[in-house]
Motif scaffolding. Structure first.
Motif, PDB file in Angstrom:
ATOM      1  N   PRO A 145       0.829  -1.207   0.000  1.00  0.00           N
ATOM      2  CA  PRO A 145       0.000   0.000   0.000  1.00  0.00           C
ATOM      3  C   PRO A 145       0.865   1.259   0.000  1.00  0.00           C
ATOM      4  O   PRO A 145       1.857   1.344   0.714  1.00  0.00           O
ATOM      5  N   GLY A 146       0.504   2.209  -0.872  1.00  0.00           N
ATOM      6  CA  GLY A 146       1.226   3.460  -0.990  1.00  0.00           C
ATOM      7  C   GLY A 146       2.374   3.422  -1.989  1.00  0.00           C
ATOM      8  O   GLY A 146       2.942   4.459  -2.313  1.00  0.00           O
ATOM      9  N   GLU A 147       2.721   2.238  -2.474  1.00  0.00           N
ATOM     10  CA  GLU A 147       3.812   2.137  -3.452  1.00  0.00           C
ATOM     11  C   GLU A 147       3.251   2.248  -4.866  1.00  0.00           C
ATOM     12  O   GLU A 147       2.089   1.947  -5.127  1.00  0.00           O
ATOM     13  N   VAL A 148       4.113   2.662  -5.799  1.00  0.00           N
ATOM     14  CA  VAL A 148       3.683   2.994  -7.156  1.00  0.00           C
ATOM     15  C   VAL A 148       3.088   1.792  -7.906  1.00  0.00           C
ATOM     16  O   VAL A 148       2.209   1.967  -8.738  1.00  0.00           O
ATOM     17  N   PHE A 149       3.525   0.586  -7.599  1.00  0.00           N
ATOM     18  CA  PHE A 149       3.014  -0.573  -8.327  1.00  0.00           C
ATOM     19  C   PHE A 149       1.950  -1.339  -7.540  1.00  0.00           C
ATOM     20  O   PHE A 149       1.626  -2.473  -7.869  1.00  0.00           O
ATOM     21  N   ARG A 150       1.390  -0.704  -6.514  1.00  0.00           N
ATOM     22  CA  ARG A 150       0.323  -1.342  -5.737  1.00  0.00           C
ATOM     23  C   ARG A 150      -0.884  -1.667  -6.614  1.00  0.00           C
ATOM     24  O   ARG A 150      -1.366  -2.789  -6.640  1.00  0.00           O
ATOM     25  N   HIS A 151      -1.373  -0.678  -7.335  1.00  0.00           N
ATOM     26  CA  HIS A 151      -2.582  -0.894  -8.140  1.00  0.00           C
ATOM     27  C   HIS A 151      -2.318  -1.777  -9.357  1.00  0.00           C
ATOM     28  O   HIS A 151      -3.149  -2.641  -9.670  1.00  0.00           O
ATOM     29  N   PRO A 152      -1.188  -1.628 -10.051  1.00  0.00           N
ATOM     30  CA  PRO A 152      -0.904  -2.606 -11.118  1.00  0.00           C
ATOM     31  C   PRO A 152      -0.844  -4.043 -10.587  1.00  0.00           C
ATOM     32  O   PRO A 152      -1.269  -4.970 -11.276  1.00  0.00           O
ATOM     33  N   SER A 153      -0.347  -4.227  -9.366  1.00  0.00           N
ATOM     34  CA  SER A 153      -0.310  -5.583  -8.817  1.00  0.00           C
ATOM     35  C   SER A 153      -1.726  -6.099  -8.542  1.00  0.00           C
ATOM     36  O   SER A 153      -2.007  -7.286  -8.732  1.00  0.00           O
ATOM     37  N   LEU A 154      -2.615  -5.207  -8.118  1.00  0.00           N
ATOM     38  CA  LEU A 154      -4.014  -5.610  -7.910  1.00  0.00           C
ATOM     39  C   LEU A 154      -4.661  -6.027  -9.228  1.00  0.00           C
ATOM     40  O   LEU A 154      -5.413  -7.007  -9.281  1.00  0.00           O
ATOM     41  N   VAL A 155      -4.350  -5.289 -10.300  1.00  0.00           N
ATOM     42  CA  VAL A 155      -4.882  -5.650 -11.624  1.00  0.00           C
ATOM     43  C   VAL A 155      -4.311  -6.998 -12.060  1.00  0.00           C
ATOM     44  O   VAL A 155      -5.028  -7.838 -12.614  1.00  0.00           O
ATOM     45  N   ALA A 156      -3.031  -7.226 -11.814  1.00  0.00           N
ATOM     46  CA  ALA A 156      -2.425  -8.513 -12.172  1.00  0.00           C
ATOM     47  C   ALA A 156      -3.084  -9.647 -11.391  1.00  0.00           C
ATOM     48  O   ALA A 156      -3.384 -10.703 -11.968  1.00  0.00           O
ATOM     49  N   ASP A 157      -3.334  -9.445 -10.101  1.00  0.00           N
ATOM     50  CA  ASP A 157      -4.020 -10.475  -9.308  1.00  0.00           C
ATOM     51  C   ASP A 157      -5.421 -10.739  -9.861  1.00  0.00           C
ATOM     52  O   ASP A 157      -5.865 -11.889  -9.946  1.00  0.00           O
ATOM     53  N   TRP A 158      -6.120  -9.672 -10.236  1.00  0.00           N
ATOM     54  CA  TRP A 158      -7.451  -9.800 -10.823  1.00  0.00           C
ATOM     55  C   TRP A 158      -7.357 -10.645 -12.110  1.00  0.00           C
ATOM     56  O   TRP A 158      -8.151 -11.557 -12.330  1.00  0.00           O
ATOM     57  N   GLY A 159      -6.387 -10.318 -12.956  1.00  0.00           N
ATOM     58  CA  GLY A 159      -6.219 -11.056 -14.201  1.00  0.00           C
ATOM     59  C   GLY A 159      -5.898 -12.522 -13.971  1.00  0.00           C
ATOM     60  O   GLY A 159      -6.417 -13.401 -14.672  1.00  0.00           O
ATOM     61  N   LEU A 160      -5.043 -12.814 -12.988  1.00  0.00           N
ATOM     62  CA  LEU A 160      -4.717 -14.215 -12.679  1.00  0.00           C
ATOM     63  C   LEU A 160      -5.958 -14.970 -12.230  1.00  0.00           C
ATOM     64  O   LEU A 160      -6.191 -16.116 -12.645  1.00  0.00           O
ATOM     65  N   ASP A 161      -6.773 -14.328 -11.398  1.00  0.00           N
ATOM     66  CA  ASP A 161      -8.036 -14.956 -10.971  1.00  0.00           C
ATOM     67  C   ASP A 161      -8.984 -15.130 -12.153  1.00  0.00           C
ATOM     68  O   ASP A 161      -9.675 -16.147 -12.263  1.00  0.00           O
TER      69      ASP A 161
END
Length: 181
Positions: A145-161
């Motif tokens: 949280p608060g890091e620049v790639f936090r939201h891209p990582s959430l999108v990647a997790d969404w895509g993996l699911d």
């Protein structure tokens, strides 16, 4: 300002928000490496036309000349992107699924042809899931949280699911075709 821009412009602006300057070619590479998992990655010609439009509107600034020209987002560009994020409707995704389209017309071919298509789709899903898994792994360490790639990582997790769920759905379709025959 900005509401008359196409979504591709906002996608490219978003790709420039990670603190670096990119050439149009590098922007295309970033789009191919990220957007392709959940959005249409723009063609190189589209990147050039959109980046020119963004520069003309002072949403990005260019440095250098020729192929070495790099682009970075301006404060006005960040403001326009933030306004778009806050004030526009996200829209509902349009599913353009070539496998579903072919399955719709499966009555025109034998079950084995349809099963082969679905099994090939499973192989493609596995390959894309592995590629996205590599993207996700590359974000580790900058995804808190608060890091620049936090939201891209959430999108990647969404895509993996998403890929995992798609696999389950296709396996179910295969099972239904085999057992309902």
């Amino acid at each position: 300002m900005g509401q008359d821009l196409p979504v591709t412009s906002f996608a490219l602006l978003g790709l420039l928000t990670f603190g670096d300057e990119l050439t149009a070619y590098e922007l295309k590479q970033r789009a191919d490496a990220t957007l392709r998992f959940y959005w249409v990655s723009p063609a190189m010609s589209q990147v050039y036309s959109e980046i020119a439009r963004l520069a003309q509107r002072d949403l990005v600034v260019a440095s250098g000349a020729g192929r070495g020209t790099t682009y970075r987002i301006t404060e006005q560009g960040r403001d326009t992107l933030s306004t778009w994020m806050r004030s526009s409707e996200p829209g509902f995704p349009v599913l353009k699924h070539p496998v579903a389209l072919r399955l719709l017309m499966g009555h025109l071919v034998d079950d084995e042809t349809t099963l082969t298509m679905l099994r090939r789709h499973l192989d493609a899903l596995d390959a894309e899931r592995a590629a996205l898994g590599e993207v996700r792994a590359s974000l580790r360490g900058a995804d808190s949280p608060g890091e620049v790639f936090r939201h891209p990582s959430l999108v990647a997790d969404w895509g993996l699911d998403y890929f995992a769920q798609e696999r389950r759905m296709v396996e179910d379709l295969i099972d239904r075709i085999i057992n309902d025959a």
